[in-house]
Design a protein around this motif. Structure first.
Motif, PDB file in Angstrom:
ATOM      1  N   LEU A  44       0.866  -1.182   0.000  1.00  0.00           N
ATOM      2  CA  LEU A  44       0.000   0.000   0.000  1.00  0.00           C
ATOM      3  C   LEU A  44       0.902   1.231   0.000  1.00  0.00           C
ATOM      4  CD1 LEU A  44      -2.591  -1.082   2.747  1.00  0.00           C
ATOM      5  CD2 LEU A  44      -2.655  -1.541   0.283  1.00  0.00           C
ATOM      6  N   THR A  45       1.057   1.841  -1.169  1.00  0.00           N
ATOM      7  CA  THR A  45       1.958   2.974  -1.313  1.00  0.00           C
ATOM      8  C   THR A  45       1.171   4.267  -1.238  1.00  0.00           C
ATOM      9  OG1 THR A  45       3.394   1.655  -2.739  1.00  0.00           O
ATOM     10  CG2 THR A  45       3.718   4.041  -2.778  1.00  0.00           C
ATOM     11  N   ALA A  46       1.535   5.146  -0.305  1.00  0.00           N
ATOM     12  CA  ALA A  46       0.858   6.429  -0.131  1.00  0.00           C
ATOM     13  C   ALA A  46       1.487   7.464  -1.063  1.00  0.00           C
ATOM     14  CB  ALA A  46       0.951   6.887   1.321  1.00  0.00           C
ATOM     15  N   GLY A  47       0.676   8.050  -1.933  1.00  0.00           N
ATOM     16  CA  GLY A  47       1.196   8.975  -2.938  1.00  0.00           C
ATOM     17  C   GLY A  47       1.920  10.172  -2.356  1.00  0.00           C
ATOM     18  N   GLN A  48       1.459  10.687  -1.224  1.00  0.00           N
ATOM     19  CA  GLN A  48       2.102  11.833  -0.600  1.00  0.00           C
ATOM     20  C   GLN A  48       2.675  11.490   0.769  1.00  0.00           C
ATOM     21  OE1 GLN A  48       0.051  15.682  -1.077  1.00  0.00           O
ATOM     22  NE2 GLN A  48      -1.460  14.590  -2.312  1.00  0.00           N
ATOM     23  N   GLY A  49       2.849  10.215   1.022  1.00  0.00           N
ATOM     24  CA  GLY A  49       3.470   9.791   2.252  1.00  0.00           C
ATOM     25  C   GLY A  49       2.537   9.802   3.443  1.00  0.00           C
ATOM     26  N   ILE A  50       2.921   9.074   4.489  1.00  0.00           N
ATOM     27  CA  ILE A  50       2.142   9.014   5.727  1.00  0.00           C
ATOM     28  C   ILE A  50       2.752   9.977   6.738  1.00  0.00           C
ATOM     29  CG2 ILE A  50       1.439   7.547   7.663  1.00  0.00           C
ATOM     30  CD1 ILE A  50       1.386   5.187   5.757  1.00  0.00           C
ATOM     31  N   SER A  51       1.959  10.906   7.236  1.00  0.00           N
ATOM     32  CA  SER A  51       2.426  11.890   8.219  1.00  0.00           C
ATOM     33  C   SER A  51       2.296  11.380   9.642  1.00  0.00           C
ATOM     34  CB  SER A  51       1.637  13.196   8.072  1.00  0.00           C
ATOM     35  OG  SER A  51       1.807  13.748   6.789  1.00  0.00           O
ATOM     36  N   SER A  52       1.207  10.658   9.913  1.00  0.00           N
ATOM     37  CA  SER A  52       1.009  10.107  11.250  1.00  0.00           C
ATOM     38  C   SER A  52       0.110   8.889  11.148  1.00  0.00           C
ATOM     39  CB  SER A  52       0.393  11.144  12.191  1.00  0.00           C
ATOM     40  OG  SER A  52      -0.914  11.500  11.764  1.00  0.00           O
ATOM     41  N   LEU A  53       0.125   8.068  12.209  1.00  0.00           N
ATOM     42  CA  LEU A  53      -0.601   6.797  12.175  1.00  0.00           C
ATOM     43  C   LEU A  53      -1.227   6.511  13.526  1.00  0.00           C
ATOM     44  CD1 LEU A  53      -1.082   4.143  10.430  1.00  0.00           C
ATOM     45  CD2 LEU A  53       0.857   3.190  11.695  1.00  0.00           C
ATOM     46  N   LYS A  54      -2.427   5.959  13.500  1.00  0.00           N
ATOM     47  CA  LYS A  54      -3.058   5.399  14.684  1.00  0.00           C
ATOM     48  C   LYS A  54      -3.395   3.939  14.394  1.00  0.00           C
ATOM     49  CE  LYS A  54      -5.128   9.605  16.595  1.00  0.00           C
ATOM     50  NZ  LYS A  54      -6.380  10.226  17.108  1.00  0.00           N
ATOM     51  N   VAL A  55      -3.270   3.107  15.427  1.00  0.00           N
ATOM     52  CA  VAL A  55      -3.625   1.698  15.295  1.00  0.00           C
ATOM     53  C   VAL A  55      -4.676   1.378  16.343  1.00  0.00           C
ATOM     54  CG1 VAL A  55      -2.807  -0.678  15.361  1.00  0.00           C
ATOM     55  CG2 VAL A  55      -1.332   1.117  14.433  1.00  0.00           C
ATOM     56  N   ASP A  56      -5.839   0.952  15.892  1.00  0.00           N
ATOM     57  CA  ASP A  56      -6.971   0.669  16.775  1.00  0.00           C
ATOM     58  C   ASP A  56      -7.252   1.827  17.720  1.00  0.00           C
ATOM     59  OD1 ASP A  56      -7.252  -1.791  15.547  1.00  0.00           O
ATOM     60  OD2 ASP A  56      -6.037  -2.844  17.045  1.00  0.00           O
ATOM     61  N   GLY A  57      -7.127   3.054  17.180  1.00  0.00           N
ATOM     62  CA  GLY A  57      -7.467   4.260  17.930  1.00  0.00           C
ATOM     63  C   GLY A  57      -6.346   4.879  18.725  1.00  0.00           C
ATOM     64  N   ALA A  58      -5.208   4.198  18.859  1.00  0.00           N
ATOM     65  CA  ALA A  58      -4.082   4.720  19.648  1.00  0.00           C
ATOM     66  C   ALA A  58      -2.973   5.201  18.731  1.00  0.00           C
ATOM     67  CB  ALA A  58      -3.555   3.640  20.592  1.00  0.00           C
ATOM     68  N   ASP A  59      -2.304   6.289  19.123  1.00  0.00           N
ATOM     69  CA  ASP A  59      -1.174   6.792  18.350  1.00  0.00           C
ATOM     70  C   ASP A  59      -0.093   5.720  18.245  1.00  0.00           C
ATOM     71  OD1 ASP A  59      -2.368   9.253  18.006  1.00  0.00           O
ATOM     72  OD2 ASP A  59      -1.404  10.144  19.762  1.00  0.00           O
ATOM     73  N   ALA A  60       0.536   5.659  17.070  1.00  0.00           N
ATOM     74  CA  ALA A  60       1.578   4.664  16.840  1.00  0.00           C
ATOM     75  C   ALA A  60       2.687   5.273  16.000  1.00  0.00           C
ATOM     76  CB  ALA A  60       0.997   3.432  16.148  1.00  0.00           C
ATOM     77  N   GLU A  61       3.885   4.752  16.180  1.00  0.00           N
ATOM     78  CA  GLU A  61       5.018   5.186  15.374  1.00  0.00           C
ATOM     79  C   GLU A  61       4.975   4.488  14.023  1.00  0.00           C
ATOM     80  OE1 GLU A  61       7.384   7.423  15.960  1.00  0.00           O
ATOM     81  OE2 GLU A  61       6.403   7.973  17.852  1.00  0.00           O
ATOM     82  N   CYS A  62       5.168   5.287  12.977  1.00  0.00           N
ATOM     83  CA  CYS A  62       5.184   4.704  11.627  1.00  0.00           C
ATOM     84  C   CYS A  62       6.639   4.445  11.244  1.00  0.00           C
ATOM     85  CB  CYS A  62       4.510   5.641  10.637  1.00  0.00           C
ATOM     86  SG  CYS A  62       4.405   4.951   8.965  1.00  0.00           S
ATOM     87  N   SER A  63       7.220   3.457  11.899  1.00  0.00           N
ATOM     88  CA  SER A  63       8.633   3.173  11.640  1.00  0.00           C
ATOM     89  C   SER A  63       8.948   1.720  11.950  1.00  0.00           C
ATOM     90  CB  SER A  63       9.524   4.079  12.500  1.00  0.00           C
ATOM     91  OG  SER A  63       9.215   3.900  13.879  1.00  0.00           O
ATOM     92  N   GLY A  64       8.161   0.829  11.334  1.00  0.00           N
ATOM     93  CA  GLY A  64       8.383  -0.588  11.564  1.00  0.00           C
ATOM     94  C   GLY A  64       7.086  -1.335  11.682  1.00  0.00           C
ATOM     95  N   ALA A  65       7.133  -2.467  12.375  1.00  0.00           N
ATOM     96  CA  ALA A  65       5.967  -3.344  12.475  1.00  0.00           C
ATOM     97  C   ALA A  65       4.911  -2.765  13.419  1.00  0.00           C
ATOM     98  CB  ALA A  65       6.388  -4.721  12.950  1.00  0.00           C
ATOM     99  N   VAL A  66       3.665  -2.832  12.969  1.00  0.00           N
ATOM    100  CA  VAL A  66       2.522  -2.438  13.794  1.00  0.00           C
ATOM    101  C   VAL A  66       1.464  -3.522  13.636  1.00  0.00           C
ATOM    102  CG1 VAL A  66       2.888   0.060  13.793  1.00  0.00           C
ATOM    103  CG2 VAL A  66       1.699  -0.998  11.872  1.00  0.00           C
ATOM    104  N   GLN A  67       0.681  -3.759  14.698  1.00  0.00           N
ATOM    105  CA  GLN A  67      -0.291  -4.854  14.682  1.00  0.00           C
ATOM    106  C   GLN A  67      -1.653  -4.345  15.127  1.00  0.00           C
ATOM    107  OE1 GLN A  67       0.614  -8.132  17.283  1.00  0.00           O
ATOM    108  NE2 GLN A  67      -0.668  -9.566  16.128  1.00  0.00           N
ATOM    109  N   GLY A  68      -2.689  -4.754  14.405  1.00  0.00           N
ATOM    110  CA  GLY A  68      -4.028  -4.347  14.768  1.00  0.00           C
ATOM    111  C   GLY A  68      -5.019  -4.705  13.686  1.00  0.00           C
TER     112      GLY A  68
END
Length: 861
Positions: free
Chosen positions: A181-205
């Protein structure tokens, strides 16, 4: 854990298979649409031809599971399996998103709307798509299933996607491929299951919420406990993945400070927090229900014509259950959509206006269009009958009762559009003469209709109709005209009886009939005339029924069980109207010019079904007629009250509706009376249904102003449409004006008026004059039956209006000029290109911002 997931996945696959197998397919749905006929058109009398070259299907992109041998030509997804357009890609306008399919996946765009004086556009970000949904290892795609609401594409068995009209979800099903899943303008921030998460590696949800660089917030729904790898460039799976992933835009203007143009958001697009939450909650609620296909049913009920769209849904996730379905409805859906919950907040913006979210607990949409009074012919006021009779029979040689086809048209040395229109002109006089009690005149005129129509149906016309076995449709063979200066006569250089068809090598013939342009415009006139004949001559109707049904099936076959024609070639059940553009991809997508000629095709079906006592055909015609008229009053007839288009659009009518563009112009010229007139041809009782009073009162003054300022309005015959529209609000004024019209306005040489007659125009004015002063014409009246047709019988493209000018060439120019008629046409009647608008073939049309300044229009949710 692994054992538990494997068992759960197996259970889900079994349940999904059973659910799909038990879903309501057309073959076992008790009241689904059945074929009008399954007879081979070749056996009926249309010679079969096979095609070669670049106008044939791209077989490498077709992998239909049902092994179908006839293919859609005008459907919204067809560009995906055709050669690229002038911009190098073929956009699929799914709504609310726009797709571009690639060998490794699909680009997904979210448009914003730009309005200027003469156009409204779906604009795409210059930064590219919001997402590219791909799969590792794929090298190409093909279409493996399609129906009226969905198309399913497959990427080498590694990924498939069912693209659903109106779905707010982008859905991809993976089978052992790696998710990309390639974001055309990049990902600025991420939440996983409603909680803030770092977009720098593996995330689960199971719910990943990504804010993109363009200020768009997207929700990514996955099976429980899915592990994704996140980086600024997008999301992926580290290993092969099997399961479903869905993406949905939850806000396109999250902060109002995106990197894109500020007017992406538009006024009011930054919704209140509660509205944002409502939309996101609705997306979550509907995220677990996946659609794999659809079926359609149409019924005539006592409260109206009921159209049921049946979605084939299954749970998206292992162990899931069927639940709430979330769709996005267009403006024309909401007044007729029953038993659905409209989401209070959010929505989508595009050239169709504001789409609203709709939640349903079942798998159906039910739309009911109230009955209308659909007349064979009107009933004129008594004080005007004598004047109408005079034009019919009391004008000597100029009496309309004497009208007949000229020698060229009578021999079929004419394209099917103009040939059909001139035959329909006589057919309308049959109905009028009968209505006025002139039975002998009616019979004489009826004989002419039968003679000319039989020639085409028996394929004795110089330009014969043939069956295209390659695509599955009836097309015209074409006629290459040559002029014999000694005999003063035109011949077809080609021999149609030997299937020497110039249309197969030059798609410009017959306005693109061979590439499936405008078939409903062309054949609609033939079907209307066949309905008139069938009303008075059942023996003729019985003899030619299958030949007529072949034309009906070509434009509106209702069933996949008909092996010779694709279902509903022209009509798009989601947008509610037809598309006239065929198999050639265009940068602006599908298009249609004349809404009224589309309605005329369905009107002809309705009348033919009525005359033949074929209730199935009659109901289909009625559903298409009411649906097209309903959508016309949203998208062609512009009313400020419904806020479809941005305020920068300066007009109250649309000339050409493209998927990516709305234009105030026609394919044959820029004059404003062309734009108005092409939406009123032909003048039949349908005008009083299509033209609502609110709109007529605002549109007519503009039509009048443009016509009176240009003498070409009279010379071209477009003035006849002006007076028909005037009649709806000013009967006496229109009557006086019509009586004063010069007679040449109705001659074959006059491109605007040649399909009309003074008798028919006067009869219309006398029958429907001041209709909007006496009754509401907003699609809410009741069908009226006559004593003579008690089984529910009612009382008695165009892409280029060069079509009408062809008649002028055939009749007037041909006798004065030598050489090829085709060259004369091209030289004399080229489209006016200096429009001052963006070039419709421009590579910048869908991606670049128009230079004139204008405020944005809200696309926000």
């Amino acid at each position: 854990m692994a054992v538990r997931l494997t068992a759960s996945l197996l259970l889900w696959l079994i349940c999904s298979f059973i659910s799909t197998a038990e879903g309501k397919r057309e073959d076992d749905f008790p009241s689904a649409l059945h074929p009008l006929s399954v007879k081979n058109p070749v056996e009926v009398g249309y010679a079969g031809i096979s095609r070669s070259g670049d106008q044939t299907p791209m077989q490498e992109k077709l992998c239909f599971a049902d092994k179908r041998k006839v293919y859609p030509t005008n459907h919204w997804w067809v560009p995906a399996v055709r050669p690229p357009s002038s911009i190098g890609k073929n956009l699929l306008v799914q709504l609310p998103y726009i797709y571009n399919l690639l060998g490794t996946g699909m680009e997904v765009y979210y448009p914003y709307v730009k309005g200027m004086g003469n156009i409204v556009q779906n604009m795409l970000s210059e930064f590219g798509g919001a997402w590219t949904v791909g799969v590792g290892g794929a090298e190409g795609y093909c279409v493996k299933d399609s129906d009226e609401m969905t198309a399913t594409f497959d990427w080498g068995g590694l990924m498939s996607s069912t693209i659903v009209r109106g779905s707010p979800y982008v859905t991809a099903q993976y089978t052992g491929g790696s998710v990309q899943l390639t974001a055309g303008q990049g990902i600025s921030s991420l939440k996983v299951d409603g909680a803030d998460a770092e977009c720098s590696g593996a995330v689960q949800g199971s719910v990943f919420t990504a804010l993109l660089g363009g200020d768009q917030t997207w929700m990514i729904f996955t099976p429980p406990d899915t592990v994704l790898s996140c980086s600024s460039g997008g999301l992926s799976t580290p290993d092969a993945f099997t399961g479903t992933i869905r993406l949905a835009l939850s806000n396109n203007c999250t902060t109002g400070k995106g990197s894109g143009p500020a007017d992406y958001c538009g006024p009011g697009a930054k919704a209140e927090e509660e509205g944002k939450k409502t939309w996101a909650d609705a997306l979550t609620k509907g995220s677990a229900t996946c659609t794999h296909g659809s079926d359609l049913n149409v019924e005539d009920t006592e409260w109206g014509i009921k159209t049921t769209i049946m979605w084939r849904n299954t749970p998206c996730w292992p162990g899931g259950q069927d639940g709430t379905m979330m769709m996005a409805a267009l403006p024309h859906h909401l007044p007729v959509l029953k038993s659905a919950e409209v989401v209070a907040g959010g929505g989508h913006r595009n050239c169709r206006g504001h789409m609203k979210g709709v939640l349903t607990s079942g798998n159906e949409w039910v739309l009911v269009h109230p009955h209308q009074q659909v007349d064979w012919v009107g009933s004129p006021s008594h004080d005007k009958v004598s004047a109408i009779k005079k034009t019919l029979k009391g004008m000597g040689a100029d009496s309309d009762m004497n009208y007949n086809l000229n020698q060229w048209a009578a021999a079929g040395k004419i394209d099917p559009y103009n040939g059909g229109k001139l035959i329909a002109k006589i057919a309308s006089l049959v109905l009028i003469a009968d209505n006025l009690g002139e039975k002998q005149i009616a019979q004489t005129l009826l004989g002419r209709v039968k003679t000319h129509l039989s020639m085409w149906l028996e394929t004795r016309s110089a330009n014969r109709l043939v069956y295209d076995k390659t695509w599955g449709g009836v097309i015209s063979c074409g006629c290459t005209y040559i002029w014999d200066d000694v005999k003063k006569y035109a011949y077809c250089q080609n021999d149609g009886s030997k299937l020497d068809c110039p249309t197969l090598t030059d798609p410009g013939y017959d306005f693109g009939n061979s590439i499936y342009n405008d078939h409903h415009f062309h054949y609609g006139y033939f079907i209307y005339s066949a309905g008139v004949v069938a009303k008075f001559d059942t023996k003729w109707a019985s003899k030619y029924n299958e030949k007529v049904l072949a034309l009906v099936r070509d434009i509106a076959n209702p069933s996949r069980r008909d092996p010779y024609f694709t279902p509903f070639r022209m009509f798009d059940w989601y947008v509610g109207h037809s598309w006239a553009l065929g198999i050639v991809a265009d940068a602006n997508g599908r298009n249609q010019e004349s809404s009224s000629e589309a309605v005329n095709a369905w009107y002809g079906m309705y009348l033919y079904g009525t005359a033949m006592k074929n209730k199935h055909l009659k109901t289909l015609g009625n559903a298409l007629l009411l649906g097209e008229a309903h959508s016309t009053n949203f998208y062609w007839h512009v009313k400020k009250s419904n806020h479809i288009y941005p305020p920068e659009y300066e007009h109250n009518i649309v000339g050409i509706m493209h998927e990516m563009l709305v234009e105030f112009q026609t394919f044959f010229g820029l004059r404003s009376f062309f734009v108005h007139g092409i939406q009123l041809i032909p003048i039949t009782p349908m005008v009083s249904i299509m033209f609502e009073p609110e709109w007529v009162h605002t549109a007519y003054p503009n039509f009048k102003e443009g016509c009176e300022a240009d003498e070409e309005c009279v010379e071209s015959g477009f003035v006849t449409f002006l007076y028909a529209e005037q009649a709806l609000i000013d009967k006496e004024g229109a009557w006086t004006n019509a009586l004063r019209l010069p007679k040449h306005v109705f001659t074959d040489e006059c491109p605007g008026g040649n399909g009309n007659s003074r008798t028919a125009l006067l009869h219309f004015i006398a029958s429907y004059g001041n209709a909007h002063a006496k009754q509401k014409a907003s699609l809410r009246s009741v069908v009226v039956e006559t004593s003579e047709d008690k089984d529910a019988a009612p009382k008695a493209g165009h892409r280029s209006f060069d079509v009408a000018i062809v008649v002028a060439v055939c009749l007037a120019v041909i006798v004065a000029l030598s050489g090829t008629l085709n060259a004369v046409m091209i030289a004399l009647f080229n489209r006016e290109e200096k429009t001052g608008l963006l070039n419709v073939d421009s590579t910048e049309l869908s991606t670049a911002q128009p230079k004139p300044s204008s405020s944005g229009y809200g696309t926000g949710v």
